[in-house]
Motif scaffolding. Structure first.
Motif, PDB file in Angstrom:
ATOM      1  N   PRO A 248      -3.752  51.129  -9.420  1.00 46.05           N
ATOM      2  CA  PRO A 248      -3.755  49.817 -10.051  1.00 46.05           C
ATOM      3  C   PRO A 248      -2.652  48.924  -9.486  1.00 46.05           C
ATOM      4  O   PRO A 248      -1.625  49.392  -9.026  1.00 46.05           O
ATOM      5  N   GLU A 249      -2.903  47.623  -9.562  1.00 49.13           N
ATOM      6  CA  GLU A 249      -1.989  46.650  -8.971  1.00 49.13           C
ATOM      7  C   GLU A 249      -0.731  46.447  -9.825  1.00 49.13           C
ATOM      8  O   GLU A 249      -0.682  46.847 -11.004  1.00 49.13           O
ATOM      9  N   THR A 250       0.249  45.775  -9.243  1.00 48.86           N
ATOM     10  CA  THR A 250       1.512  45.517  -9.935  1.00 48.86           C
ATOM     11  C   THR A 250       1.298  44.803 -11.271  1.00 48.86           C
ATOM     12  O   THR A 250       1.902  45.151 -12.282  1.00 48.86           O
ATOM     13  N   ALA A 251       0.422  43.785 -11.273  1.00 49.80           N
ATOM     14  CA  ALA A 251       0.289  42.914 -12.443  1.00 49.80           C
ATOM     15  C   ALA A 251      -0.224  43.639 -13.682  1.00 49.80           C
ATOM     16  O   ALA A 251      -0.063  43.144 -14.800  1.00 49.80           O
ATOM     17  N   ILE A 252      -0.853  44.792 -13.506  1.00 49.88           N
ATOM     18  CA  ILE A 252      -1.298  45.534 -14.700  1.00 49.88           C
ATOM     19  C   ILE A 252      -0.501  46.837 -14.849  1.00 49.88           C
ATOM     20  O   ILE A 252      -0.957  47.795 -15.455  1.00 49.88           O
ATOM     21  N   GLY A 253       0.701  46.849 -14.292  1.00 50.57           N
ATOM     22  CA  GLY A 253       1.596  47.988 -14.504  1.00 50.57           C
ATOM     23  C   GLY A 253       1.459  49.113 -13.513  1.00 50.57           C
ATOM     24  O   GLY A 253       1.930  50.229 -13.764  1.00 50.57           O
ATOM     25  N   GLY A 254       0.832  48.872 -12.381  1.00 50.85           N
ATOM     26  CA  GLY A 254       0.679  49.919 -11.367  1.00 50.85           C
ATOM     27  C   GLY A 254       2.015  50.366 -10.806  1.00 50.85           C
ATOM     28  O   GLY A 254       3.003  49.609 -10.842  1.00 50.85           O
ATOM     29  N   PRO A 255       2.066  51.582 -10.264  1.00 56.25           N
ATOM     30  CA  PRO A 255       3.338  52.123  -9.775  1.00 56.25           C
ATOM     31  C   PRO A 255       3.944  51.333  -8.618  1.00 56.25           C
ATOM     32  O   PRO A 255       5.154  51.414  -8.399  1.00 56.25           O
ATOM     33  N   LEU A 256       3.149  50.546  -7.907  1.00 55.66           N
ATOM     34  CA  LEU A 256       3.707  49.725  -6.827  1.00 55.66           C
ATOM     35  C   LEU A 256       4.831  48.833  -7.360  1.00 55.66           C
ATOM     36  O   LEU A 256       5.821  48.583  -6.672  1.00 55.66           O
ATOM     37  N   GLY A 257       4.671  48.363  -8.606  1.00 62.86           N
ATOM     38  CA  GLY A 257       5.666  47.477  -9.207  1.00 62.86           C
ATOM     39  C   GLY A 257       6.968  48.185  -9.563  1.00 62.86           C
ATOM     40  O   GLY A 257       7.961  47.524  -9.889  1.00 62.86           O
ATOM     41  N   LEU A 258       6.960  49.524  -9.515  1.00 60.86           N
ATOM     42  CA  LEU A 258       8.165  50.279  -9.870  1.00 60.86           C
ATOM     43  C   LEU A 258       9.027  50.601  -8.652  1.00 60.86           C
ATOM     44  O   LEU A 258      10.114  51.166  -8.788  1.00 60.86           O
ATOM     45  N   VAL A 259       8.553  50.272  -7.467  1.00 62.74           N
ATOM     46  CA  VAL A 259       9.317  50.589  -6.253  1.00 62.74           C
ATOM     47  C   VAL A 259      10.544  49.677  -6.178  1.00 62.74           C
ATOM     48  O   VAL A 259      10.477  48.486  -6.489  1.00 62.74           O
ATOM     49  N   ARG A 260      11.674  50.263  -5.777  1.00 60.68           N
ATOM     50  CA  ARG A 260      12.912  49.488  -5.614  1.00 60.68           C
ATOM     51  C   ARG A 260      13.451  49.719  -4.203  1.00 60.68           C
ATOM     52  O   ARG A 260      13.177  50.757  -3.576  1.00 60.68           O
ATOM     53  N   ASP A 261      14.245  48.790  -3.729  1.00 60.83           N
ATOM     54  CA  ASP A 261      14.879  48.932  -2.415  1.00 60.83           C
ATOM     55  C   ASP A 261      15.540  50.295  -2.288  1.00 60.83           C
ATOM     56  O   ASP A 261      16.256  50.722  -3.205  1.00 60.83           O
ATOM     57  N   GLY A 262      15.307  50.939  -1.183  1.00 63.87           N
ATOM     58  CA  GLY A 262      15.981  52.210  -0.923  1.00 63.87           C
ATOM     59  C   GLY A 262      15.176  53.427  -1.341  1.00 63.87           C
ATOM     60  O   GLY A 262      15.490  54.549  -0.915  1.00 63.87           O
ATOM     61  N   ASP A 263      14.143  53.260  -2.180  1.00 59.89           N
ATOM     62  CA  ASP A 263      13.285  54.407  -2.533  1.00 59.89           C
ATOM     63  C   ASP A 263      12.657  54.978  -1.263  1.00 59.89           C
ATOM     64  O   ASP A 263      12.407  54.245  -0.300  1.00 59.89           O
ATOM     65  N   ARG A 264      12.322  56.248  -1.310  1.00 61.57           N
ATOM     66  CA  ARG A 264      11.606  56.844  -0.181  1.00 61.57           C
ATOM     67  C   ARG A 264      10.097  56.790  -0.453  1.00 61.57           C
ATOM     68  O   ARG A 264       9.638  57.056  -1.574  1.00 61.57           O
ATOM     69  N   ILE A 265       9.348  56.446   0.583  1.00 58.96           N
ATOM     70  CA  ILE A 265       7.883  56.397   0.498  1.00 58.96           C
ATOM     71  C   ILE A 265       7.331  57.241   1.630  1.00 58.96           C
ATOM     72  O   ILE A 265       7.848  57.206   2.740  1.00 58.96           O
ATOM     73  N   ARG A 266       6.287  58.030   1.314  1.00 59.07           N
ATOM     74  CA  ARG A 266       5.718  58.880   2.362  1.00 59.07           C
ATOM     75  C   ARG A 266       4.223  58.592   2.518  1.00 59.07           C
ATOM     76  O   ARG A 266       3.474  58.586   1.537  1.00 59.07           O
ATOM     77  N   LEU A 267       3.830  58.354   3.755  1.00 62.16           N
ATOM     78  CA  LEU A 267       2.404  58.195   4.099  1.00 62.16           C
ATOM     79  C   LEU A 267       1.951  59.440   4.833  1.00 62.16           C
ATOM     80  O   LEU A 267       2.629  59.896   5.763  1.00 62.16           O
ATOM     81  N   SER A 268       0.801  59.981   4.400  1.00 60.15           N
ATOM     82  CA  SER A 268       0.178  61.058   5.166  1.00 60.15           C
ATOM     83  C   SER A 268      -1.310  60.726   5.300  1.00 60.15           C
ATOM     84  O   SER A 268      -2.076  60.887   4.348  1.00 60.15           O
ATOM     85  N   VAL A 269      -1.680  60.249   6.485  1.00 67.55           N
ATOM     86  CA  VAL A 269      -3.096  59.925   6.688  1.00 67.55           C
ATOM     87  C   VAL A 269      -3.908  61.215   6.655  1.00 67.55           C
ATOM     88  O   VAL A 269      -4.995  61.269   6.082  1.00 67.55           O
ATOM     89  N   GLU A 270      -3.351  62.258   7.218  1.00 65.03           N
ATOM     90  CA  GLU A 270      -4.061  63.536   7.211  1.00 65.03           C
ATOM     91  C   GLU A 270      -4.304  64.015   5.777  1.00 65.03           C
ATOM     92  O   GLU A 270      -5.384  64.488   5.449  1.00 65.03           O
ATOM     93  N   GLY A 271      -3.290  63.883   4.933  1.00 64.80           N
ATOM     94  CA  GLY A 271      -3.429  64.325   3.534  1.00 64.80           C
ATOM     95  C   GLY A 271      -4.068  63.272   2.647  1.00 64.80           C
ATOM     96  O   GLY A 271      -4.280  63.500   1.462  1.00 64.80           O
ATOM     97  N   ARG A 272      -4.352  62.095   3.219  1.00 71.54           N
ATOM     98  CA  ARG A 272      -4.936  60.966   2.463  1.00 71.54           C
ATOM     99  C   ARG A 272      -4.046  60.593   1.288  1.00 71.54           C
ATOM    100  O   ARG A 272      -4.520  60.360   0.177  1.00 71.54           O
ATOM    101  N   ARG A 273      -2.729  60.539   1.537  1.00 63.60           N
ATOM    102  CA  ARG A 273      -1.806  60.276   0.436  1.00 63.60           C
ATOM    103  C   ARG A 273      -0.804  59.182   0.782  1.00 63.60           C
ATOM    104  O   ARG A 273      -0.385  59.030   1.928  1.00 63.60           O
TER     105      ARG A 273
END
Ligand code: FES
Length: 573
Positions: free
Chosen positions: A496-521
């Motif tokens: 869900p998007e930021t405007a309806i409380g999705g987790p994207l809106g909880l990200v802050r500068d410096g947090d770690r984010i991981r992309l895995s195309v192989e794991g689809r995550r």
């Protein structure tokens, strides 16, 4: 659904859907009286009526050729014994609408649906091309469920500048990135601006407009072989004339969109989208189109199909060539012939013919293998799009892997967060911005319910100081969309998007984010307790629009995984 179709006892032509004055005989007498004022003979007024949806607009450059297409459709209708009557609807051109054209796609679909339903038509030809117009017309036509043919406007031709071919709009973005990086001067970019879009028609690459044209043909809603004909090619006028003729045949067969757009044809269209390396917007629009038939578009299913459907075409933005090359190479038919073992061949098109019958008729047809590759020698071994899930996108997100940098497919980095589009434009080029090439740029509050209504802003610019240092791609994440002509490692449609409380809106500068195309995550590597604390501190949602279409939109638009249609327009599954 319209229940006035397909029954021999139904009224036809001008007799259909009478205006209600409480006296049907008076209604038809009055309607004919006014129709006579347009100078038609009695014989003409007794003919079946084919409506032509005219989307010409002074604010839609892509639709500049619509007037001559209308004339060609009329020619076909008249030759087949019908009465062609053109009528206008809303027209949407991508760069001329604020905050973004997507916001008005549903409005155009409602306009289209209601005008098809309310007027005395036996069939309709819908003329569309620019990004949102074809999905809007298909959505409206499916809901109205009158025999309908989609006529595509067709792509622009490219133009040469100093020996180099240019075409909107992958080249627009490429040169703009070079300008931002200081490798193209201001005076050069001003000259380039005049050479990017030089003819009538839609963007010259496999962007959203071309993707949707091919999806319309793959669904069976256009005449076969017509998706890729350039806007200014004379074949485009012949396709228009043939669409006018065919409209009467389709009406005679009683063949309605509900019999053409089925679970099987939607899956065929999804395969085609993947094999084209098509636009990420295609997923969203196909979900909305299928939703009008109550057919869900599962992102998990997209991933399965993507693993078994290679990219076959070598077209920008994933490859090297343009739409006019695709047309000359064999067009969508060449792609469908290669995909044949993977397709549902019993799906019917507006002609009444099945896909299997069409492809049997085209067996052995020539294709240019530089542009349309064989299934066993594909351009890319897997489909162009993948859906990602994970703690940052529990409802899914989309990545166009065919236009991304494979070196970033397994990547972990530090978040650099922009809380809105305004914040992005205020700080992205700030020399003091704390950002490096391995960081992850995050844009919040750009989803369907945000004030910006999910614009094509997911293609976040590379911060100027990094662009000047030669950085051309970074992992970027948002709840926005991206133009089908853009490229880069860009995660979009985060749900869900930021405007309806999705987790994207909880990200802050410096947090770690991981992309895995192989794991689809796509994951936010922050403890749940910390996320709960941030959730509790979240500011209240901004007040919703108080009136008009903006209010309707804000109250009823669905999330990206459901196609951003209005909840009350989708059919029950
Ligand atoms: Fe109309 Fe690209 S702006 S298709």
């Amino acid at each position: 659904m319209n229940d006035r179709n397909g029954d021999d006892d139904d009224p036809k032509g001008l007799q259909r859907g009478l205006t209600n004055y409480g006296d049907p005989d008076f209604s038809i007498y009055l309607r004919r009286s006014f129709a006579y004022s347009m100078g038609y003979s009695k014989e003409m007024l007794e003919r079946p009526i084919v409506g032509i949806v005219d989307t010409a607009s002074g604010l839609n450059n892509c639709h500049r050729s619509v007037p001559e297409l209308v004339e060609a459709v009329k020619r076909g209708v008249l030759a087949a014994g019908g009465l062609p009557l053109a009528f206008p609807t809303i027209s949407l051109c991508e760069p001329f609408l604020s905050p973004t054209s997507l916001m008005f796609r549903n409005l155009m679909s409602m306009d289209t649906e209601e005008m098809i339903r309310a007027q005395p038509l036996d069939a309709v030809v819908l003329i569309g091309g620019c990004d949102k117009t074809v999905p809007a017309q298909l959505m409206g036509a499916i809901s109205a469920d009158l025999p309908a043919i989609q006529l595509i406007i067709g792509p622009m031709l490219t133009h040469k500048r100093q020996g180099e071919r240019l075409g909107a709009c992958t080249d627009c973005r490429r040169f703009w990135a070079e300008y931002r990086g200081g490798r193209v001067s201001r005076s050069e970019i001003d000259k380039i601006e005049g050479g990017l879009a030089t003819t009538a028609g839609t963007c010259a690459v496999m962007g959203t407009a071309s993707t949707m044209a091919c999806i319309a043909e793959a669904l069976g809603m256009t005449l076969p072989g017509t998706a890729a004909i350039p806007a200014v090619h004379s074949d485009r006028l012949r396709a228009a004339e043939a669409s006018g003729r065919q409209a009467l045949v389709t009406a005679g067969l009683g063949l309605r969109p509900s019999e053409i757009v089925t679970e099987a044809s939607v899956e065929n269209a999804l395969r085609v989208l993947l094999a084209l390396g098509g636009s990420t917007n295609g997923v969203l629009h196909l979900a909305a189109i299928a939703g009008r038939r109550g057919i869900p578009l599962s992102l998990a299913r997209l991933n399965k199909l993507s693993d078994e459907t290679p990219v076959l075409v070598n077209l920008k933005p994933s490859g090297a060539h343009y739409m006019e090359d695709f047309f000359a190479a064999g067009g969508l038919g060449a792609v469908l012939r290669e995909l044949k073992p993977l397709l549902h061949l019993d799906c019917r098109s507006v002609t009444g013919e099945t896909l299997g019958e069409r492809l049997a008729g085209e067996a052995g047809a020539w294709a240019d293998r530089e542009i349309v590759r064989a299934l066993d020698e594909p351009f890319e071994p897997v489909g162009g799009l993948v859906a990602l899930f994970g703690s940052l996108a529990p409802g899914g997100a989309i990545l166009k892997r065919s236009a991304a940098d494979a070196r970033l497919f397994e990547h972990e980095g530090r978040a650099v967060v922009f809380s809105s589009l305004e914040d992005l434009s205020a700080r992205i080029d700030d020399p003091a911005l704390d950002v490096g090439p391995d960081d992850v740029l995050v844009l919040q509050n750009a989803g369907p319910r945000s004030a910006s209504a999910m614009p094509e802003a997911g293609y976040l610019p590379i911060p100027r100081k990094l662009a000047e240092a030669g950085v051309r791609d970074m992992l970027r994440i948002s709840d926005a969309r991206m133009s089908g002509t853009a490229f880069g490692t860009i995660v979009l449609h985060t749900t869900p998007e930021t405007a309806i409380g999705g987790p994207l809106g909880l990200v802050r500068d410096g947090d770690r984010i991981r992309l895995s195309v192989e794991g689809r995550r796509i994951d936010l590597l922050v403890e749940e307790a910390e996320l709960a604390r941030r959730r509790a501190e979240a500011p209240p949602a901004p007040s919703a629009p108080k009136r008009g279409y903006a209010r309707l939109y804000a109250e009823h638009v669905t999330q990206a995984d459901q196609g951003c249609d209005f909840d009350f327009l989708a059919a029950e599954g």
